[in-house]
Write an enzyme that holds these catalytic residues in place. Structure first.
Site, PDB file in Angstrom:
ATOM      1  N   CYS A 145      10.326  32.368-107.827  1.00 30.46           N
ATOM      2  CA  CYS A 145      10.851  33.188-108.963  1.00 30.46           C
ATOM      3  C   CYS A 145      11.018  32.271-110.135  1.00 30.46           C
ATOM      4  O   CYS A 145      10.439  32.733-111.240  1.00 30.46           O
ATOM      5  CB  CYS A 145      12.332  33.799-108.632  1.00 30.46           C
TER       6      CYS A 145
HETATM    7  C1  UDX Z   1      16.487  33.063-107.971  1.00 30.21           C
HETATM    8  C2  UDX Z   1      17.849  33.835-108.658  1.00 30.21           C
HETATM    9  O1  UDX Z   1      18.988  33.384-108.503  1.00 30.21           O
HETATM   10  C3  UDX Z   1      17.540  35.408-107.932  1.00 30.21           C
HETATM   11  O2  UDX Z   1      18.673  36.046-108.537  1.00 30.21           O
HETATM   12  C4  UDX Z   1      16.216  35.861-108.240  1.00 30.21           C
HETATM   13  O3  UDX Z   1      16.177  37.317-107.638  1.00 30.21           O
HETATM   14  C5  UDX Z   1      15.232  35.177-107.637  1.00 30.21           C
HETATM   15  O4  UDX Z   1      15.372  33.948-108.322  1.00 30.21           O
HETATM   16  P1  UDX Z   1      16.035  31.919-105.634  1.00 30.21           P
HETATM   17  O5  UDX Z   1      14.877  31.501-106.294  1.00 30.21           O
HETATM   18  O6  UDX Z   1      16.271  32.191-104.462  1.00 30.21           O
HETATM   19  O7  UDX Z   1      16.865  32.993-106.564  1.00 30.21           O
HETATM   20  O8  UDX Z   1      16.950  30.464-105.828  1.00 30.21           O
HETATM   21  P2  UDX Z   1      18.356  29.957-106.647  1.00 30.21           P
HETATM   22  O9  UDX Z   1      19.533  29.739-105.765  1.00 30.21           O
HETATM   23  O10 UDX Z   1      18.536  30.789-107.659  1.00 30.21           O
HETATM   24  O11 UDX Z   1      17.851  28.579-106.946  1.00 30.21           O
HETATM   25  C6  UDX Z   1      16.840  28.337-107.884  1.00 30.21           C
HETATM   26  C7  UDX Z   1      16.249  27.167-107.926  1.00 30.21           C
HETATM   27  O12 UDX Z   1      17.025  26.192-108.705  1.00 30.21           O
HETATM   28  C8  UDX Z   1      16.381  26.158-106.738  1.00 30.21           C
HETATM   29  O13 UDX Z   1      15.238  25.313-106.848  1.00 30.21           O
HETATM   30  C9  UDX Z   1      17.541  25.486-106.620  1.00 30.21           C
HETATM   31  O14 UDX Z   1      17.776  24.551-106.019  1.00 30.21           O
HETATM   32  C10 UDX Z   1      17.721  25.126-108.299  1.00 30.21           C
HETATM   33  N1  UDX Z   1      19.299  25.102-108.791  1.00 30.21           N
HETATM   34  C11 UDX Z   1      20.022  26.100-108.746  1.00 30.21           C
HETATM   35  C12 UDX Z   1      19.433  24.021-109.366  1.00 30.21           C
HETATM   36  O15 UDX Z   1      18.848  22.933-109.310  1.00 30.21           O
HETATM   37  N2  UDX Z   1      20.628  23.768-109.874  1.00 30.21           N
HETATM   38  C13 UDX Z   1      21.718  24.780-109.741  1.00 30.21           C
HETATM   39  O16 UDX Z   1      22.796  24.489-110.015  1.00 30.21           O
HETATM   40  C14 UDX Z   1      21.291  26.070-109.369  1.00 30.21           C
END
Ligand code: UDX
Length: 413
Positions: A241
């Protein structure tokens, strides 16, 4: 048997197509109750339904814009199926689509193939989803944190979808279709921007000899910023995403003549972050050539086996380029990793096995098991690059060289 038929066959057999905790039980339970009917028969599905959710993929094209072919195909199939029905139904776009797609692509396609008039013989809504991988079921059932967005063509369409969500404990925002489409992109871009901001600040902290985790606490204390933000510094964001959606927004902005400087910077900071971990390992080891380096965590985040745009891919490729021998471990994503890396690296059946005889390790995904300082005793060398700050350096012991993202080598809190 085509890919769709194969997916339906596996779903009917109660086999989830992705890894998520408790998803298999839920799938089996709804199948047994007859509440979930996996099928390839679109006409039958449309004939027997009141609300038709379009949840197909919108992958990236090379220029970053999104490929709408699956959305067009689904709209055509639903349009053809609507032709035979005289009941009012509502088509709900749930796929992530750039603003204008539902009005300019979905609606005309539905009208063309159904021969029906939108807003009269059928309704349309856009209802973006905010599910996170690894917790999609929970996020869908308990959407309090994100709320529910209903983008409606008209009141009648929106009323039908509103009924579907009645009983969900969440704020519901009813708006128009284009606003709903844009909210999805703006949210993901906002969160991705936070992650890149955190990584940039962490890198600056590292250079200044300041502990980013302490700075983060100070950030979150400010109520204008608050807790639960995406401010965990690490290896960068990945998944199906964030990267795709920010790229799509950049492409759309350029198309309409807006220079998306912040969004581009969000991607640029993210693209280089995985290499920062490799640089920290090189700095600590002097030279990576011929060194045995364990990579802990391959999935783009914990709780899933998904490796789409996972930062670990850049970390592994970069280590290999520098002549290191890589052994990797992940509690869920090893099968996917073998499809990507094949025999270019070795694979550990456990964290301990991967660390055995390693000169150094790089933690890329924050799986809980990597927080156990004892498991690192198996290492030969004592260099730990903690790309997700899952470890307490003090607990590791003074014989280790601990380098945490946003924390300078040898720093003691
Ligand atoms: C995301 C959105 O949160 C969600 O609402 C949408 O529908 C789809 O995309 P997702 O891709 O499942 O969800 O992952 P998420 O938990 O949001 O993390 C996204 C990325 O950011 C991951 O690679 C995670 O490791 C990274 N991340 C997240 C960080 O590096 N630091 C953070 O503080 C939060």
């Amino acid at each position: 048997m085509g890919r769709s038929e194969d997916k339906i066959r596996r779903l009917r057999a109660g086999t989830p197509l992705i890894h998520e905790e408790s998803l298999e039980e839920l799938l089996k339970d709804t199948l047994n109750k007859g509440a979930f009917i996996p099928s390839t028969n679109v006409s039958e599905a449309v004939r027997t339904s009141d609300v038709l959710f379009v949840c197909v993929g919108t992958p990236s094209r090379d220029d970053g814009s999104i490929d709408l072919s699956q959305v067009e195909a689904a709209s055509k199939a639903i349009g053809l199926a609507l032709k035979g029905s005289d009941q009012y139904k509502v088509v709900v776009v749930k796929s992530t689509v750039v603003p204008g797609t539902t009005d300019d692509v979905v609606v005309p396609t539905l009208e063309r193939f159904s021969g029906k008039k939108v807003g009269v013989e059928f309704g349309v809504c856009m209802n973006p989803e905010f599910l996170r991988e690894g917790r999609a079921v929970r996020d869908f059932l308990f959407p309090k944190e994100t709320g529910i967005i209903i983008g409606e063509l008209d009141r009648r369409s929106g009323d039908v979808l509103f009924q579907v969500y009645e009983g969900f404990d969440a704020e519901i925002l009813r708006t128009n279709i284009r606003v709903a489409e844009m909210i999805k992109y703006a949210r993901n871009a906002y969160l991705a921007k936070d992650v890149s901001f955190a990584n940039e600040i962490a890198n600056i902290c590292q250079g200044l000899g300041v502990d980013y985790l302490a700075v983060k606490r100070g950030l979150e204390m400010d109520r204008r910023i608050g807790r639960g933000r995406f401010l965990d510094a690490g290896a960068g964001f990945g998944g199906s995403c964030f990267p795709k959606d920010v790229r799509a927004l950049v492409a759309k902005a350029k198309e309409i003549g807006v220079e998306p400087k912040m969004l581009k910077a969000t991607l640029e900071v993210n693209d280089i972050q995985p290499y920062r971990l490799v640089a920290l390992a090189r700095e600590a080891l002097g030279d990576l050539k011929g060194k045995r380096v364990a990579v802990l965590g391959l999935a783009f985040k914990p709780g899933t086996d998904d490796m789409r745009e996972a930062p670990s891919i850049a970390v592994v490729d970069s280590l290999l380029k520098e002549g290191a021998d890589v052994v990797a471990y992940d509690p869920e994503a090893l099968a996917r990793a073998k499809e990507i890396f094949e025999d270019r690296i070795a694979y550990g059946g456990s964290c301990k096995e991967a660390l055995d005889q390693a000169d150094a390790c790089v933690i890329v995904t924050e799986w809980p098991e990597f927080s156990d300082p004892q498991v690192y005793r198996a290492m030969n060398g004592k260099v730990v690059v903690d790309g997700r700050r899952v470890l307490d350096p003090a607990a590791l012991g003074s014989d280790f060289t601990y380098v945490g993202i946003g924390l300078r080598k040898g720093f003691r809190r």
